[in-house]
Design a protein around this motif. Structure first.
Motif, short mmCIF file in Angstrom:
data_model
loop_
_atom_site.label_atom_id
_atom_site.label_comp_id
_atom_site.label_asym_id
_atom_site.label_seq_id
_atom_site.Cartn_x
_atom_site.Cartn_y
_atom_site.Cartn_z
N ALA A 186 0.81 -1.21 0.00
CA ALA A 186 0.00 0.00 0.00
C ALA A 186 0.85 1.27 0.00
O ALA A 186 0.47 2.26 -0.58
CB ALA A 186 -0.91 0.00 1.21
N LEU A 187 1.99 1.20 0.67
CA LEU A 187 2.73 2.45 0.81
C LEU A 187 3.94 2.51 -0.10
O LEU A 187 4.78 3.39 0.03
CB LEU A 187 3.14 2.64 2.27
CG LEU A 187 1.91 3.14 3.02
CD1 LEU A 187 1.73 2.36 4.27
CD2 LEU A 187 1.98 4.61 3.25
N SER A 188 4.00 1.54 -0.99
CA SER A 188 5.16 1.54 -1.89
C SER A 188 5.23 2.85 -2.66
O SER A 188 6.30 3.27 -3.07
CB SER A 188 5.07 0.36 -2.85
OG SER A 188 3.79 0.39 -3.45
N GLY A 189 4.07 3.48 -2.80
CA GLY A 189 4.03 4.73 -3.54
C GLY A 189 4.78 5.87 -2.86
O GLY A 189 5.20 6.82 -3.52
N ILE A 231 -0.50 -2.43 12.63
CA ILE A 231 -0.76 -3.79 13.09
C ILE A 231 -0.68 -3.86 14.61
O ILE A 231 -1.53 -4.45 15.27
CB ILE A 231 0.23 -4.77 12.42
CG1 ILE A 231 -0.03 -4.76 10.91
CG2 ILE A 231 0.08 -6.16 12.99
CD1 ILE A 231 1.01 -5.49 10.08
N LEU A 232 0.33 -3.19 15.14
CA LEU A 232 0.47 -3.19 16.59
C LEU A 232 -0.78 -2.60 17.24
O LEU A 232 -1.25 -3.08 18.27
CB LEU A 232 1.72 -2.38 16.99
CG LEU A 232 2.09 -2.42 18.46
CD1 LEU A 232 2.33 -3.84 18.93
CD2 LEU A 232 3.33 -1.58 18.75
N ARG A 276 -8.16 -9.62 9.11
CA ARG A 276 -9.34 -9.06 8.43
C ARG A 276 -9.36 -7.54 8.54
O ARG A 276 -9.56 -6.82 7.57
CB ARG A 276 -10.62 -9.63 9.08
CG ARG A 276 -11.12 -10.92 8.47
CD ARG A 276 -12.58 -11.17 8.85
NE ARG A 276 -12.79 -11.19 10.29
CZ ARG A 276 -12.83 -12.31 11.03
NH1 ARG A 276 -12.65 -13.49 10.46
NH2 ARG A 276 -13.04 -12.25 12.31
N VAL A 277 -9.13 -7.04 9.76
CA VAL A 277 -9.20 -5.59 9.99
C VAL A 277 -8.12 -4.88 9.18
O VAL A 277 -8.40 -3.86 8.53
CB VAL A 277 -9.03 -5.28 11.49
CG1 VAL A 277 -9.00 -3.77 11.70
CG2 VAL A 277 -10.14 -5.90 12.28
N ILE A 278 -6.91 -5.43 9.18
CA ILE A 278 -5.82 -4.77 8.45
C ILE A 278 -6.11 -4.77 6.95
O ILE A 278 -5.91 -3.77 6.27
CB ILE A 278 -4.48 -5.50 8.73
CG1 ILE A 278 -4.14 -5.43 10.22
CG2 ILE A 278 -3.36 -4.92 7.90
CD1 ILE A 278 -3.69 -4.09 10.70
N ALA A 279 -6.64 -5.90 6.47
CA ALA A 279 -6.96 -5.97 5.04
C ALA A 279 -7.99 -4.91 4.69
O ALA A 279 -7.87 -4.21 3.67
CB ALA A 279 -7.48 -7.36 4.70
N ILE A 322 -7.48 2.49 2.06
CA ILE A 322 -6.42 3.41 1.63
C ILE A 322 -6.21 3.32 0.13
O ILE A 322 -6.12 4.32 -0.57
CB ILE A 322 -5.12 3.12 2.40
CG1 ILE A 322 -5.33 3.49 3.86
CG2 ILE A 322 -3.96 3.91 1.83
CD1 ILE A 322 -4.24 3.04 4.78
N GLU A 323 -6.16 2.07 -0.36
CA GLU A 323 -6.01 1.88 -1.80
C GLU A 323 -7.12 2.60 -2.55
O GLU A 323 -6.88 3.29 -3.55
CB GLU A 323 -6.08 0.38 -2.15
CG GLU A 323 -4.80 -0.38 -1.84
CD GLU A 323 -3.62 0.18 -2.60
OE1 GLU A 323 -3.82 0.65 -3.74
OE2 GLU A 323 -2.49 0.17 -2.06
N HIS A 324 -8.30 2.41 -2.00
CA HIS A 324 -9.48 2.98 -2.61
C HIS A 324 -9.32 4.49 -2.72
O HIS A 324 -9.52 5.09 -3.77
CB HIS A 324 -10.69 2.63 -1.75
CG HIS A 324 -11.98 2.99 -2.38
ND1 HIS A 324 -12.40 2.44 -3.58
CD2 HIS A 324 -12.97 3.83 -2.00
CE1 HIS A 324 -13.57 2.94 -3.90
NE2 HIS A 324 -13.95 3.79 -2.97
N ALA A 325 -8.88 5.08 -1.58
CA ALA A 325 -8.71 6.53 -1.55
C ALA A 325 -7.68 6.96 -2.59
O ALA A 325 -7.84 7.96 -3.28
CB ALA A 325 -8.27 6.97 -0.16
#
Lengths: 1036, 161
Positions: A2-5, B113-114, B133-136, B142-145
């Motif tokens: 995700a943060l590779s960008g 994650i922590l 699940r939560v992290i995914a 974020i990807e979406h954004a």
């Protein structure tokens, strides 16, 4: 990923990674910080992406340990952003970058609250996580109700509720008032029915904190906890994802058992039985397996079960089962299990009667004392210390001594202290004790405090049959090359006093011993030189008939130090030279030291203090304390041939044991008190020394006497002072100025001495001396002391670390007070100077004695005033504590709420911040306590603590040129006013400790005994009054 | 409770820190220096616990990284040791055979994650699946954004061409 960008971030991280050294790294970091700073300055052109990138960089830099003192605003602003991606960065970086006292947190409180009560679940999670990790009082006040609502809400998903539970826990830790106990305990019961194990784990953590604080409010949770534990251990209805290496959530099991340990007792027979059944199953059903993680998890549960069994006070059978298990653990190879086995064995020893079964493992435990792992060695040392008693003390202490030679530095101090304590506590015989301490000094002299060797001297002096043995041992040790200085001190002292008992042995002639001592002079420090001088003079004295060659050699030593730069050494050398010419009188002066009065061992006291200093409320700890109280002290009792000194005890003065006088300057001023402590030896001294025929020789004007009396102001004689006072005339002149003992010089003496056996008369004070003293602690003028003859009033002024006390000494009597003497004995932390009192006070007259005081450090000790006078021929002497208490050097410090909180946080934990639960507090309403604090110059800050049952206060302590801000917090329990929790914080650990103890003394309920030490010090002066004199005194 | 979590490399470099009790930056640096000195010098066959300033440090070495957690003296040591392992397993699952480099360059990920494993120094979730699940879900958000903003800037870019 995700943060590779975020390329800039990766580049920066690898730059830092490639730095060759710390210096390069700093340059790179500084460059980056400068860059971020300029970018933030013209924020307009900053894209969201860049903002995030810079904030992450800041966090990275901060994590590496650099200070980042800007950009906080930008970080906090991200929290208010509408999008998840920015919010997330904002929340996470804020929770790492800012701590709970940061002002910027206030800026986001509204945004955070909106996120918490809003509908967006992901925002709720972010906000709860941040609040839970940062905490803080303001969050706690404004957010707790909303967090509580989320936790009990039916509509929220488990994900939100478990975060809410832990967030509430954090807020509760900060401020227990956020949870209203009444309604909440019912809620907790309901929450324990939770099906989701994640939520249940979080709820259980919350419950641990709640129960630890107020166990009685949560009784109704006990059955549910036991049922949960049953369910878990049976593995009923546990989703696969909540098992860990096949074990149903070991963490939840541990937590549930932890909760149960905070309830004082579980009485309900059915619940108790089912709980014990579960525990039994755990104890029996845990096997060692190959998989490390599975093994750890199952043993985590097992050790918690052991702790719970100990807490429940289970039956004997179950306890011995535990001991068997622990015995197995301490002999396994796996270091973790061995460590925990040792640790828990020490615990079980404190709560159950299992000492005998544990002793069987003694050799195994000793093996662990030699383990390569310091953690294990520490545990083993603690256990050996705990299991030691009279039966095995010899073995254990000898093991410790043997280990001391090879032990590494980190553990030596503790080891030496523990060996010293055990040997004193459980010594089967005293000669063994002396041997052990001498060995201890030889092997770890640096860690043997003065207290310890004073104690040896005390025992040797008080036990005649020990003296030969001690002297022989001392000689052996001293004869070795490279002797530790402490060994020189203790051996020098013992040889000086008792080496003559060895005189018939080969190589032990006075001359031999003198040579051994003489050899030590060059290598030792000045106080020890002084001590050795005294030892030499004693050896010379004991050598009868005198050996001219020895005398010459000893005199040569004195000559060598006659002009020493050190006043103490010089003084001794000069005095001893003069004394050596006194012939037979010399023998009396240098007579053996009298026996010491029985004292509490400072070492054992220290040990008790540290043990009792547990501020934790854990149930096992409370049990331990009870056990310790129940145990009778097995401390060594010395057979003291002396009668109890008629209830006379010296007021506590700044010294622990008599040998201390070697190193103290103002020794003569101590003497009166010593002489009072030893009536028998004193009378003996008088009867052999005080013959009237010596009196005519009294010519104070003679040249030598003049010279000496100047030099000898604070005279330090080894011999008991009363002897000195009755010996030859020149000596009288020497002694006269500073000591009341010199009262013996009056002609009445010979009369008094003739009839020594009659009962002494006492002049009683007209009131309670300690009550007066207590009054004066709180105010600055009043009566210090009063009896039928004299009244001493006191007025004091204090400014920062300085103060001036004026004593008003009034003669109430119709006759003059003669031979009036006063001397002030300052404790080590005060510098005091007092004016001289006129020798005679006419009838009905009053004189003023100003005393200047300067405080150098914090201490609860107070100065002592020794005051003596004659009424007619009857001498009276008293010792009075002067109100130079700690609070006199305090000044109310006005502190704002922010400042207080900031300071409070900054002073993390012990030793700067100390906390103690004080029991036995004099019950008083809060207003009265606040009032007391104000009278003690501790400024109460009202309204700073939202809990109305707490008192928060601040004060500045002045010493020397320093001013230390001290913060105080008292938490009281409205349902039990006899206890409170006291926390004191300041930058100086010593000040913190002393202030805490001082406040404790002030709030504790200490009844005044009829014969308090102060009152008891009013005594018939140094010379007991005799028949005719008493009759005379009666007439007056 | 857990007072702080430290990830230190074998060379004594800090890889991750999280403080649940208030420590000033100065104290933090001191704590890290003191502890890394003590922990790194311990041999491999010793126990995983270290008594320190009245607290206990539970640590475990995974390849070149030391994971340390500081707990109260009367906390359950083995429980804490398995919290460490639980965290490592979650990292492992997320990064796929996690190594020190993953954590260095994705320290922010490690923080996310922590935060799903611990809050307020207490264990939050014991199910690895649930954490994953939560992290995914977070990653998707974020990807979406990002996609959104990309597409947005594309639109703007095209419009202004």
């Amino acid at each position: 990923m995700a943060l590779s960008g975020m390329r800039g971030l990766s580049v920066f991280i690898s730059d830092v990674r490639n730095c060759q050294n710390k210096e390069q790294e700093r340059v790179r970091v500084d460059k980056e910080l400068a860059n971020i700073r300029t970018r933030f300055k013209n924020e307009r052109g900053l894209s969201v992406y860049e903002k995030k990138k810079y904030v992450w960089k800041m966090l990275y830099i901060y994590m590496l340990g650099y200070d980042v003192d800007f950009g906080h605003m930008e970080t906090v602003q991200l929290i208010s952003a509408p999008k998840y991606a920015e919010k997330q960065v904002g929340y996470i970086v804020t929770s790492c970058l800012l701590n709970e006292n940061h002002d910027f947190l206030r800026l986001v409180i509204n945004t955070v609250r909106n996120d918490i009560i809003g509908r967006n679940e992901t925002f709720q999670c972010l906000a709860l996580t941040m609040v839970g990790n940062v905490g803080g009082r303001e969050f706690s006040e404004s957010l707790a109700p909303d967090v509580q609502k989320l936790l009990i809400s039916n509509s929220c998903r488990p994900l939100v509720r478990k975060k809410a539970a832990l967030c509430l826990l954090r807020l509760y830790r900060k401020n227990p008032d956020v949870v209203n106990v009444d309604g909440w305990s019912e809620r907790m019961v309901q929450l324990l029915d939770e099906r989701d194990l994640g939520v249940l784990t979080a709820v259980m953590s919350l419950l641990v904190a709640l129960v630890a604080n107020t166990p009685h409010a949560y009784w109704n949770c006990v059955p549910k906890c036991v049922r949960t534990l049953e369910r878990l251990t049976r593995g009923q209805d546990i989703p696969q994802e909540y098992t860990y290496y096949g074990i149903p959530s070991p963490w939840l099991q541990v937590k549930t058992m932890r909760v149960l340990q905070y309830f004082p007792k579980i009485d309900d027979p059915t619940i108790r039985k089912s709980l014990l059944d579960v525990l039994q199953r755990i104890l029996l059903g845990t096997d060692v397996v190959k998989n490390v993680n599975k093994n750890n998890a199952s043993h985590a549960v097992l050790f918690e079960a052991l702790a719970l069994v100990m807490h429940l006070d289970a039956d004997k059978e179950m306890m011995s089962q535990c001991v068997v298990l622990l015995g197995k653990f301490i002999s396994v190879r796996e270091p973790n299990i061995r460590y925990l086995g040792l640790e828990n064995m020490t615990r079980i020893l404190l709560v159950a009667d299992v000492a005998d079964s544990i002793k069987k493992h003694q050799s195994q435990i000793i093996t662990s004392l030699k383990d390569p792992d310091i953690s294990i060695r520490r545990r083993s040392l603690d256990l050996l210390y705990g299991m030691c008693d009279v039966s095995n003390a010899k073995d254990i202490v000898e093991e410790l001594l043997q280990y001391l030679t090879t032990a590494d530095f980190g553990i030596r101090e503790e080891l030496a202290l523990k060996a010293a304590i055990l040997s004193e506590k459980f010594a089967p015989d005293l000669s063994w004790y002396v041997d052990v301490i001498l060995q201890l000094i030889e092997k770890a002299g640096d860690f043997v405090s003065d207290d310890i060797w004073y104690r040896v001297v005390q025992f040797v002096t008080n036990n005649d049959d020990l003296q030969v043995h001690a002297a022989a041992k001392a000689l052996d040790y001293l004869d070795k090359p490279a002797v530790h200085e402490t060994m020189v001190k203790v051996s020098g002292y013992i040889l000086g006093e008792y080496s003559h008992l060895l005189a018939r042995r080969p190589g032990c002639s006075p001359r031999d011993i003198f040579h051994i001592l003489n050899d030590k002079f060059p290598a030792v420090t000045t106080p020890t030189k002084a001590l050795l001088l005294s030892a030499c003079v004693k050896i010379m004295m004991h050598c009868q008939p005198p050996d001219p060659e020895l005398v010459d050699q000893v005199v040569a030593v004195f000559r060598r130090y006659e002009s020493s730069v050190d006043a103490e050494v010089q003084q001794r050398a000069v005095e001893f030279l003069a004394l050596a010419r006194k012939g037979t009188a010399f023998v009396d002066i240098m007579a053996e030291m009298p026996k010491f009065p029985e004292r509490q061992s400072p070492l054992l006291k220290k040990a008790e203090d540290t043990d009792g200093d547990a501020s934790e409320v854990s149930a096992t700890k409370i049990r331990q304390q009870q056990m310790q109280q129940e145990q009778n002290s097995t401390a060594l009792v010395v057979a003291d041939p002396q009668p109890a000194n008629g209830g006379l005890h010296p007021v506590s003065v700044p010294k622990t044991a008599a040998p201390a006088r070697h190193s103290e300057q103002a020794v003569t001023s101590e003497t009166p008190q010593d002489s009072k402590s030893f009536p028998p030896s004193q009378s003996q001294a008088h009867s052999n020394g005080g013959t009237p025929q010596q009196a005519p020789g009294h010519t104070p004007g003679s040249a030598s006497a003049d010279l000496l009396s100047d030099l000898v102001g604070p005279l330090s004689l080894e011999a008991p002072p009363p002897v000195a006072s009755t010996s030859s005339s020149d000596l009288l002149a020497l002694e006269a100025p500073p000591t009341p003992t010199a009262a013996a010089a009056t002609p009445a003496d010979s009369l008094a001495l003739a009839l020594l056996d009659s009962a002494p008369t006492q002049v009683q004070p007209l009131g309670n001396v300690s009550e007066w003293f207590k009054e004066l602690t709180l105010k600055d003028s009043g009566v210090l002391y009063e009896d039928p003859y004299v009244q001493i009033g006191l007025k004091a002024e204090w400014r920062n670390a300085q103060g001036r006390i004026v004593l008003f000494v009034g003669n109430k009597h119709t006759g003059p007070l003669t031979n009036v003497k006063s001397s002030v004995l300052p404790p080590p932390h005060l510098r005091m100077q007092s004016a001289v009192v006129p020798e005679n006070i006419p009838p009905r007259a009053q004189v003023q004695v100003p005393v200047d005081v300067a405080c150098l450090s914090a201490s609860r000790e107070t100065a002592v005033l020794e005051f003596s006078f004659n009424v007619g021929h009857a001498p009276v002497s008293v010792q009075l504590k002067l109100p130079t208490s700690l609070n006199k050097f305090l000044q109310v410090a006005p502190v704002s709420a922010n400042e207080f909180v900031a300071r409070w946080r900054a002073l993390g934990g012990p030793p700067s911040k100390l906390q103690e639960v004080v029991r036995g507090v004099r019950p008083m309403p809060l207003a009265e306590m606040a009032n007391l604090f104000i009278r003690l110059h501790i400024g109460v800050a009202n309204g700073l603590d939202p809990n109305v049952n707490n008192v928060v206060a601040a004060t500045t302590f002045y010493s020397g040129t320093a001013a230390t801000l001290c913060l105080v917090r008292v938490e009281t329990d409205p349902s039990d006013r006899t206890q409170m929790r006291l926390t004191v914080a300041s930058e100086d650990p010593n000040t913190t400790y002393e202030l805490k103890e001082f406040i404790k003394e002030q709030v504790m309920d200490i009844p005044f005994p009829g014969q308090s030490p102060q009152a008891a010090t009013v005594t018939p002066a140094t010379i007991p009054l005799t028949g005719p004199a008493a009759a005379l005194a009666g007439l007056i | 409770m857990i007072h702080f979590v430290l990830l230190i490399s074998r060379q004594g470099k800090v890889r991750l820190t999280k403080w649940y009790s208030p420590y000033t930056q100065k104290e933090r640096t001191k704590v890290i220096r003191e502890l890394s000195g003590m922990i790194l010098s311990r041999g491999p066959k010793l126990c995983n616990f270290l008594e320190w300033r009245g607290l206990k440090v539970v640590y475990k070495r995974y390849a070149s990284l030391y994971f340390c957690m500081c707990v109260d003296a009367d906390d359950n040591e083995l429980e804490t040791l398995e919290i460490i392992h639980h965290f490592v397993e979650i990292l492992d699952r997320y990064f796929g055979n996690v190594c020190e480099l993953d954590l260095i360059f994705n320290f922010h990920k490690a923080y996310y994650i922590l935060d799903e494993v611990l809050i307020a120094g207490e264990l939050q979730e014991t199910s690895k699946k649930s954490v994953a699940r939560v992290i995914a879900a977070q990653d998707t958000l974020i990807e979406h954004a990002k996609e959104q903003s990309n597409s947005l800037s594309n639109i703007i870019a095209q419009a202004t061409k």
